[in-house]
Design an enzyme around this catalytic site. Structure first.
Site, mmCIF file in Angstrom:
data_model
loop_
_atom_site.group_PDB
_atom_site.id
_atom_site.type_symbol
_atom_site.label_atom_id
_atom_site.label_comp_id
_atom_site.label_asym_id
_atom_site.label_seq_id
_atom_site.Cartn_x
_atom_site.Cartn_y
_atom_site.Cartn_z
ATOM 1 N N ASP A 141 0.812 -1.223 0.000
ATOM 2 C CA ASP A 141 0.000 0.000 0.000
ATOM 3 C C ASP A 141 0.840 1.264 0.000
ATOM 4 O OD1 ASP A 141 -2.637 -0.830 -0.009
ATOM 5 O OD2 ASP A 141 -2.645 -1.242 2.137
HETATM 6 C C1 BGC Z 1 0.437 1.288 6.271
HETATM 7 C C2 BGC Z 1 0.093 0.074 5.452
HETATM 8 C C3 BGC Z 1 -1.399 -0.035 5.301
HETATM 9 C C4 BGC Z 1 -1.944 1.278 4.739
HETATM 10 C C5 BGC Z 1 -3.434 1.258 4.539
HETATM 11 C C6 BGC Z 1 -0.214 2.506 5.688
HETATM 12 O O1 BGC Z 1 0.043 3.618 6.507
HETATM 13 O O2 BGC Z 1 1.825 1.431 6.348
HETATM 14 O O3 BGC Z 1 0.617 -1.080 6.079
HETATM 15 O O4 BGC Z 1 -1.706 -1.083 4.467
HETATM 16 O O5 BGC Z 1 -1.583 2.335 5.570
HETATM 17 O O6 BGC Z 1 -4.167 1.441 5.653
HETATM 18 C C1 NOJ Z 2 -1.406 -3.694 5.529
HETATM 19 C C2 NOJ Z 2 -2.605 -3.797 4.658
HETATM 20 O O1 NOJ Z 2 -3.704 -4.215 5.423
HETATM 21 C C3 NOJ Z 2 -2.364 -4.754 3.531
HETATM 22 O O2 NOJ Z 2 -3.475 -4.756 2.678
HETATM 23 C C4 NOJ Z 2 -1.117 -4.406 2.785
HETATM 24 O O3 NOJ Z 2 -0.915 -5.365 1.791
HETATM 25 C C5 NOJ Z 2 0.064 -4.316 3.704
HETATM 26 N N1 NOJ Z 2 -0.221 -3.419 4.776
HETATM 27 C C6 NOJ Z 2 1.336 -3.854 2.995
HETATM 28 O O4 NOJ Z 2 1.284 -2.511 2.682
#
Ligand code: BGC
Ligand code: NOJ
Length: 814
Positions: A487
């Site tokens: 993400d």
């Molecule tokens: C986090 C990710 C997460 C994303 C969506 C980001 O701040 O680092 O792990 O998937 O937010 O909520």
């Molecule tokens: C947490 C999110 O819930 C997941 O969808 C994502 O793949 C990972 N972070 C990596 O960014």
């Protein structure tokens, strides 16, 4: 250093001091009513949706970290001293403190000045309520005259509104009290048909429902005035902050003990029968009273608790293993499976790190979570798949998240995470391999929940696949959109404004940046879809999926390989991401793990080279980091990934979700020793001895462990709600132990350490119990199967004859 120990026989983790490095939590409830409970009774409860039907209040980011919960106070009515047996909120120096986190229940207790008190908190199956079952024993040599106080703080229902809209909320709180039961009925006079109640089995001496009357002005929960005085005030909340508190007096002879049950619950009335009498504004309590009466009976509570334990025995009994490694056994048999169920229930919505008011259920997350629980709750997995598919858009894309209560896609976050649609294919494949319930593919499912748009689920999967084909970039690789699995790799974001959301800001038209990760995912999804098409006799379709998957493999070979490892992406300028050419972020884990997992490069040495690069550049004693070198500054064209300080989260943290992709990749290369070594590095139970470094719960995975670039290397963060649970479970059970579901049947393909002489497992699969014994006679991974004493070719156990309920499988490994 440890803060407790595992009790494997009882399937409990026993915490023996309350001041754990972080709150160590557990979940109550597994159907519609849920609670989060910490080892000092902190946490909150909700019905179905942690934001929209929040029963009790919780203040995240509080000081101390965990404050507010299901607190009981005991008061010695002779000396006037009072304390909380769960340590918080009074934090007395307790003797014998223990917190037993079990499966769906938590028992917290202690002894203080000869008074022992334990509370068993749990949610009975099929009920929308929680029970706090308190047992008090007087171990003094004199009589003890005690007052027992309960306390909870209602949250006015919408937790987001509760935390922001004070000009209204301080005026709307309403309660009723009848027969010592406190009813919370805020907004019931208007559009709510539901209310909460808090009841007590003891004779209620007095109660409070207005917070200030209970805690006193300028005081907090650690020193409530009414408890100090030994007398609740029978306050009725009119606005401000409705709470529930009971006072019960109890006298215990030396050695004597007593029990009190508190019941906190949620109830709904039919809209036309909300009030009693009908023309009044008084709650109609006719249907709730019998429920309350039932659970104030100690025998009913005991029986409900036993039923709950049997329920978990049944779920976990579907796969039990007996390997030479205790950490593997307890994670597979108990805690990892249990955590998978938590991710099924919560997705990423409510934990101590997910506020319950932010993310709903993630499309990508929930589909991957299926890998970890589909065998335990196949019928509910089926429904989950259909709910997820109904939030898919007609383009084949998907809302990134949806709200569990409404099951509608979340507009604020929207779509365009271009990996999302493929996880639906993988989720359905996992379901089919487990159940062989092919009927799911013909279920009519709407797009974007639009009535009239229903098409068979299978068509949704086709659109998922085509979504990528319609969005290819300059190299023929999939366009990344807002992001792929990571993400935080936001290649079209270019955000230069403080506070802007990396997830939803898009400043580029998205026609250039491509993802090698989605390419690998597409290859795997293509193979899965082809297998489904084949099984339905759609051979031409199957062929075309395989052709597209093969084309993509070729493109990855041509444009997705960097010489020693797989590239990660191309940015908006068409430059490589995750390449030797980059100054930082030269090598990423995601494409190494996922390409090899999808079968890429097994025949031409790329897979072996890629894994060698993981070993050399990414592996640490605490797990495998996401990329190296870490980004040392913010890169506008890369987005959130470079916003984290080096070593944390997606910027070179150990992201425990993608470590299992490498474990699986290593098994595909036949390296059982290394696969298991990687597994053990992040296995929380194996890290229990360094709990002071790891800091999170030793019984569940955390999303992230700080990488070597961080000053706190080895420190875990964001426990519980993470795809880590499902993927580690999948990696250890299906690829390392190799008890793998397939369309043809149960496959036995272990790739285990050379030092293991074998292992045993019991697996219930499609209604048949498989008793599996694996014996090593040589150093390799060659399998010879014997089923009920007869040798069979291959690695898949042939479908047993109808009516056969138990079979015994021996696998010789040489
Ligand atoms: C986090 C990710 C997460 C994303 C969506 C980001 O701040 O680092 O792990 O998937 O937010 O909520
Ligand atoms: C947490 C999110 O819930 C997941 O969808 C994502 O793949 C990972 N972070 C990596 O960014």
């Amino acid at each position: 250093m440890t803060f407790g120990h595992f009790d494997d026989e009882n399937r409990e983790y026993v915490i023996t001091r309350p001041d754990t490095p972080l709150p160590w939590i557990n979940y109550l409830g597994c159907q519609a009513y849920f609670g989060i409970i910490s080892n000092t009774a902190g946490g909150y409860s909700f019905y179905n949706d942690a934001r929209l039907r929040r029963l009790t209040r919780y203040r995240y980011n509080h000081v101390p970290f965990d404050f507010g919960g299901r607190y009981i106070y005991l008061r010695d009515d002779e000396s006037g001293e009072f304390w909380s047996p769960s340590w918080q909120p009074t934090r007395h120096d307790l003797e014998n403190y223990t917190c037993r986190h079990g499966l769906g229940y938590t028992i917290i207790g202690s002894r203080y000045r000869g008074i022992e008190a334990h509370t068993n908190y749990f949610v009975p199956l099929d009920e929308n309520l929680e029970v706090w079952h308190l047992t008090i024993t007087n171990q003094r040599s004199q009589r003890a005259a005690l007052s027992v106080f309960s306390s909870i703080e209602f949250c006015l229902w919408d937790a987001q509104d509760d935390a922001t809209n004070f000009q209204r909320n301080f005026s709307i709180g309403e309660v009723e009290v009848e027969d010592g039961v406190i009813y919370h009925k805020t907004e019931y006079r208007e559009r709510r048909d539901h209310f909460a109640y808090f009841a007590c089995s003891g004779e209620v001496e007095a109660y409070d429902t207005q917070r200030e009357a209970f805690v006193g002005p300028y005081r907090g929960w650690d020193k409530p005035l009414a408890v100090e005085r030994g007398r609740l005030t029978n306050s009725i909340a009119h606005g401000w902050a409705p709470i529930g508190a009971h006072q019960v007096k109890i006298e215990l002879a030396p050695g004597g003990s007593g029990q009190i049950t508190f019941v906190l619950g949620y109830h709904e009335n039919p809209r036309d029968r909300k009030f009693d009498p009908p023309e009044s504004q008084i709650l109609n309590k006719q249907t709730v009273k019998p429920v309350i009466a039932k659970y104030l009976n100690a025998d009913v509570v005991d029986a409900a608790f036993q039923t709950l334990r049997r329920h978990w025995d049944g779920l976990l009994g579907i796969l039990q293993v007996d390997t030479p490694d205790a950490h593997t056994n307890r994670m597979v048999n108990i805690w990892n499976a249990y955590q998978c169920m938590a991710t099924f229930n919560m997705s990423r919505s409510a934990s101590f790190y997910e506020s319950g008011i932010g993310r709903g259920l993630g499309f990508r997350d929930s589909n991957q979570d299926l890998l970890g629980f589909v065998h335990m709750v196949p019928a509910r997995a089926r429904q989950r798949i259909l709910d997820l598919a109904a939030t898919q858009l007609p383009t084949g894309g998907a809302y990134h998240q949806y709200q569990p209560l409404t099951k509608r896609g979340n507009n604020e976050v929207g779509s365009n995470f271009n990996d999302d649609p493929h996880w639906l294919i993988l989720g359905v494949a996992a379901y089919l391999k487990e159940t062989a319930d092919w009927s799911i593919l013909s279920e009519p499912v709407a797009y974007d929940n639009e009535p009239g748009s229903e098409q068979p689920l299978y068509e949704h999967l086709q659109r998922s696949f085509e979504y990528t084909l319609a969005r290819l970039g300059p190299h023929g690789l999939p366009l990344i959109g807002r992001a792929d699995w990571n993400d935080c790799l936001n290649l079209n974001c270019f955000s230069d404004t403080p506070g802007q959301s990396f997830q939803t800001t898009t400043n580029k038209d998205g026609k250039v940046a491509e993802s090698v990760f989605i390419a690998a995912l597409f290859v795997l999804a293509g193979k899965e879809l082809a297998a489904m098409a084949c099984a339905q006799g759609r051979n031409d379709e199957a062929k075309s999926y395989l052709v597209e998957a093969a084309k993509m493999e070729e493109i990855i070979r041509r444009h997705g390989w960097d010489g020693d490892w797989f590239l990660r992406a191309y940015d908006d300028f068409g430059r490589k991401v995750g390449s030797k050419e980059c100054a930082e972020g030269k090598v990423f884990i995601e494409t190494q793990g996922f390409c090899v997992l999808a079968g890429l490069g097994l025949d031409n040495g790329m897979a072996a080279k890629s894994m060698e690069s993981v070993r050399r550049h990414l592996a640490t004693p605490h797990g495998i980091v996401l990329q190296q070198p870490a980004y040392s500054k913010y890169y506008l064209h890369l987005g959130e990934i470079s916003s984290y300080p080096p070593g944390y989260k997606e910027n070179a943290g150990i992201f425990c979700h993608n470590n299992p992709w490498v474990m699986i990749a290593e098994t595909r290369l036949g390296n059982g020793d290394l696969a298991f070594d990687y597994y053990s590095r992040i296995n929380p139970s194996a890290r229990e001895g360094i709990s002071d470094v790891h800091r999170c719960e030793p019984y569940v995975y955390a999303q992230m462990i700080a990488g070597p670039d961080a000053p706190t290397h080895g420190e875990a963060k964001n426990s519980w709600l993470t795809g880590t649970a499902a993927w580690n479970y999948f990696a250890i059970t299906q690829w390392i132990l190799g008890i793998r579901t397939s369309y043809e049947g149960l496959q036995i393909s272990p790739v285990v350490p050379k030092s293991w002489r074998g292992f045993k497992a019991t697996r219930i699969f499609r209604g048949v119990t498989y008793h599996i014994t694996v014996e090593r006679t040589g150093d390799g991974n060659r399998i010879a199967l014997t089923v009920d004493g007869v040798g069979v070719p291959g690695e898949v156990v042939p479908k047993p004859p109808d009516g056969r309920r138990e079979i015994s499988v021996r696998a010789r490994l040489s």
